[in-house]
Scaffold this active site. Structure first.
Site, mmCIF file in Angstrom:
data_model
loop_
_atom_site.group_PDB
_atom_site.id
_atom_site.type_symbol
_atom_site.label_atom_id
_atom_site.label_comp_id
_atom_site.label_asym_id
_atom_site.label_seq_id
_atom_site.Cartn_x
_atom_site.Cartn_y
_atom_site.Cartn_z
ATOM 1 N N ASP A 1 37.781 19.877 -0.233
ATOM 2 C CA ASP A 1 39.103 19.648 -0.813
ATOM 3 C C ASP A 1 40.021 19.334 0.367
ATOM 4 O OD1 ASP A 1 41.294 19.617 -2.633
ATOM 5 O OD2 ASP A 1 41.783 21.665 -2.029
ATOM 6 N N GLU B 1 37.066 15.234 -2.805
ATOM 7 C CA GLU B 1 38.045 14.833 -3.808
ATOM 8 C C GLU B 1 38.739 13.553 -3.361
ATOM 9 O OE1 GLU B 1 42.049 16.524 -6.035
ATOM 10 O OE2 GLU B 1 40.683 17.943 -5.087
ATOM 11 N N ASP C 1 42.174 26.772 -2.196
ATOM 12 C CA ASP C 1 41.596 25.575 -1.575
ATOM 13 C C ASP C 1 40.074 25.666 -1.507
ATOM 14 O OD1 ASP C 1 44.026 24.039 -0.861
ATOM 15 O OD2 ASP C 1 44.461 25.812 0.360
#
Length: 173
Positions: free
Chosen positions: A8, A66, A138
């Site tokens: 991420d 992502e 996160d």
């Protein structure tokens, strides 16, 4: 069996999550955050070095990250894109295939709803990986990226198996 590293990306905090996928079952191996400081060039180096170290430590077979979403602030979107780039270069330098997923795809895969909230993602990640508590946001997002990739891989394998059966059935006729 495969080990999947999910990332991420962020220009201040980059989350990572490592899972093992074996016979359709996901197992938690580790997660955490790369906390970044300094000017942007130094933070990009920290992401690159951190992801390289994680790859060396866990030896993943697959890498998923992502995608950039269109932020309201173009400067933030550019910094996020650069953070992604640093992580992707670290993965490709280690000869890992790179898969990219939108936030909506990740939430859909893990929660079942593309518009899920962060706390719902945290809850489902903890549930799916049988964690004793909820991981930091996160890290949970990075684990969700890894789970999304694992589920996508499983679906592709199932579809290939079904297509193979269909072809064999047609050849017998």
């Amino acid at each position: 069996m495969s080990i999947i590293l999910g990332i991420d990306p962020g220009s201040r905090v980059t989350g990572y999550g490592i899972i093992r996928q074996r016979s359709g079952v996901f197992e938690y191996l580790g997660s955490g955050c790369i906390r970044l400081s300094g000017e942007l060039p130094e933070r990009l180096k920290q992401i690159y070095d951190g992801v390289t170290e994680i790859i060396s430590q866990f030896g993943p077979d697959l890498f998923a990250i992502e995608q950039v979403f269109m932020a309201k602030n173009p400067d933030s979107a550019l910094k996020l894109g650069q953070a992604r780039g640093a992580a992707i270069v670290a993965a490709t330098n280690q000869h890992l295939p790179v898969a990219e997923y939108s936030a909506r795809q990740i939430k859909q895969a893990v929660v079942g709803k593309g518009s899920a909230e962060k706390n719902q993602v945290q809850h489902m990640v903890a549930y799916l990986l049988k964690l004793p508590g909820q991981p930091q946001a996160d890290a949970a997002d990075a684990l969700a990226v890894a789970l999304c990739h694992g589920q996508t891989q499983q679906s592709l394998i199932r579809m290939a198996g079904q297509a193979s059966k269909t072809v064999r059935g047609r050849l017998r006729k």
